[in-house]
Design a protein around this motif. Structure first.
Motif, PDB file in Angstrom:
ATOM      1  N   VAL A  93       0.869  -1.177   0.000  1.00  0.00           N
ATOM      2  CA  VAL A  93       0.000   0.000   0.000  1.00  0.00           C
ATOM      3  C   VAL A  93       0.906   1.228   0.000  1.00  0.00           C
ATOM      4  N   GLY A  94       0.463   2.266  -0.676  1.00  0.00           N
ATOM      5  CA  GLY A  94       1.220   3.511  -0.674  1.00  0.00           C
ATOM      6  C   GLY A  94       2.368   3.585  -1.648  1.00  0.00           C
ATOM      7  N   HIS A  95       2.496   2.591  -2.554  1.00  0.00           N
ATOM      8  CA  HIS A  95       3.543   2.689  -3.562  1.00  0.00           C
ATOM      9  C   HIS A  95       3.362   3.999  -4.333  1.00  0.00           C
ATOM     10  N   SER A  96       4.460   4.583  -4.779  1.00  0.00           N
ATOM     11  CA  SER A  96       4.384   5.909  -5.408  1.00  0.00           C
ATOM     12  C   SER A  96       3.476   5.913  -6.633  1.00  0.00           C
ATOM     13  N   GLU A  97       3.291   4.758  -7.266  1.00  0.00           N
ATOM     14  CA  GLU A  97       2.439   4.692  -8.457  1.00  0.00           C
ATOM     15  C   GLU A  97       0.963   4.503  -8.111  1.00  0.00           C
ATOM     16  N   THR A  98       0.659   4.259  -6.836  1.00  0.00           N
ATOM     17  CA  THR A  98      -0.739   4.116  -6.415  1.00  0.00           C
ATOM     18  C   THR A  98      -1.061   5.013  -5.219  1.00  0.00           C
ATOM     19  N   ARG A  99      -0.061   5.693  -4.690  1.00  0.00           N
ATOM     20  CA  ARG A  99      -0.232   6.464  -3.448  1.00  0.00           C
ATOM     21  C   ARG A  99      -1.224   7.597  -3.612  1.00  0.00           C
ATOM     22  N   GLU A 100      -2.084   7.716  -2.588  1.00  0.00           N
ATOM     23  CA  GLU A 100      -2.956   8.873  -2.474  1.00  0.00           C
ATOM     24  C   GLU A 100      -2.466   9.656  -1.257  1.00  0.00           C
TER      25      GLU A 100
END
Length: 234
Positions: A93-100
């Protein structure tokens, strides 16, 4: 961290790569990890999770993200319960490509653990900065749910400016950031990600407080990933 270092954890993130034909590659990686006695896993696209989970013997199979809601009108999303039902045991969770925002990442981490998944919370500054340690500390604090079960959580530091590149930050930078992460995350495993491959895995794992690696493109083939696993085994 105690003087006796923990067994390294090596995770590969396939991102939006992988078809059924790649299950043979996953089998080779699984066999190598088993032979080396390395704790390893692959974070796969959702379409591959169930098939991969059915065939592996010791390799952890995980998701790359999850929705914070259990179910609902969220077209194109996958809940943590769906990932678990498909055979995943862990998710990013929170990977830079999916982070909100931090609240969203914290909600996803909470949902993942509620569904029975371990969680890897990703943090990292977007550009080179003298304030990287403070920026990452603030990002991490905003991403941690109060009820996080640290026994089923890890933190991955991925400086965004290194992802997809060929160079990692210098050792002094990493030592400073990982010392901060250790102070924030206690005894949770701390992983480094960003331009990791077989040529630098050993040096990265030798740094203080680095407990493992989150590997991108080099994890998609046994030929490139096995040298990373060998560094962890060594």
């Amino acid at each position: 961290m105690s003087p006796a270092r923990r067994r390294p954890l090596v995770l590969g993130n396939w991102k939006m790569h992988g078809l059924g034909a790649d299950l043979a590659e996953i089998a080779r990686i699984d066999a190598a990890a088993g032979a080396l006695g390395v704790e390893a896993g692959l974070m796969l696209p959702a379409a591959l999770i169930e098939r991969a989970a059915r065939q592996v013997r010791g390799l952890a199979i995980g998701g790359q993200d999850c929705h914070p809601a259990v179910e609902g009108a969220h077209t194109g999303s996958a809940s943590a319960a769906m990932l678990r039902d498909a055979g995943a045991t862990i998710t990013l969770v929170g990977h830079s490509e999916t982070r909100e925002d931090g609240l969203s990442v914290a909600a996803k981490a909470c949902a993942a653990q509620a569904a029975g998944l371990s969680v890897v919370i990703c943090v990292g500054e977007s550009a080179r900065s003298a304030d990287a340690r403070a920026l990452v500390a603030a990002q991490l604090r905003a991403s941690l749910p109060p009820e996080l079960d640290w026994s089923r959580a890890a933190i991955a530091y991925e400086p965004v400016w290194c992802i997809g590149g060929s160079a990692v930050p210098d050792a002094a930078h990493l030592v400073r950031v990982f010392a901060m992460l250790r102070a924030e995350a206690g005894d949770a495993p701390l992983l480094y990600g960003g331009a990791v491959d077989g040529s630098n895995a050993g040096e990265l794992l030798a740094l203080p407080e680095v407990d493992g690696l989150l590997v991108g493109r080099a994890s998609r083939s046994a030929a490139e990933f096995v040298p990373v696993l060998e560094a962890a085994a060594g």
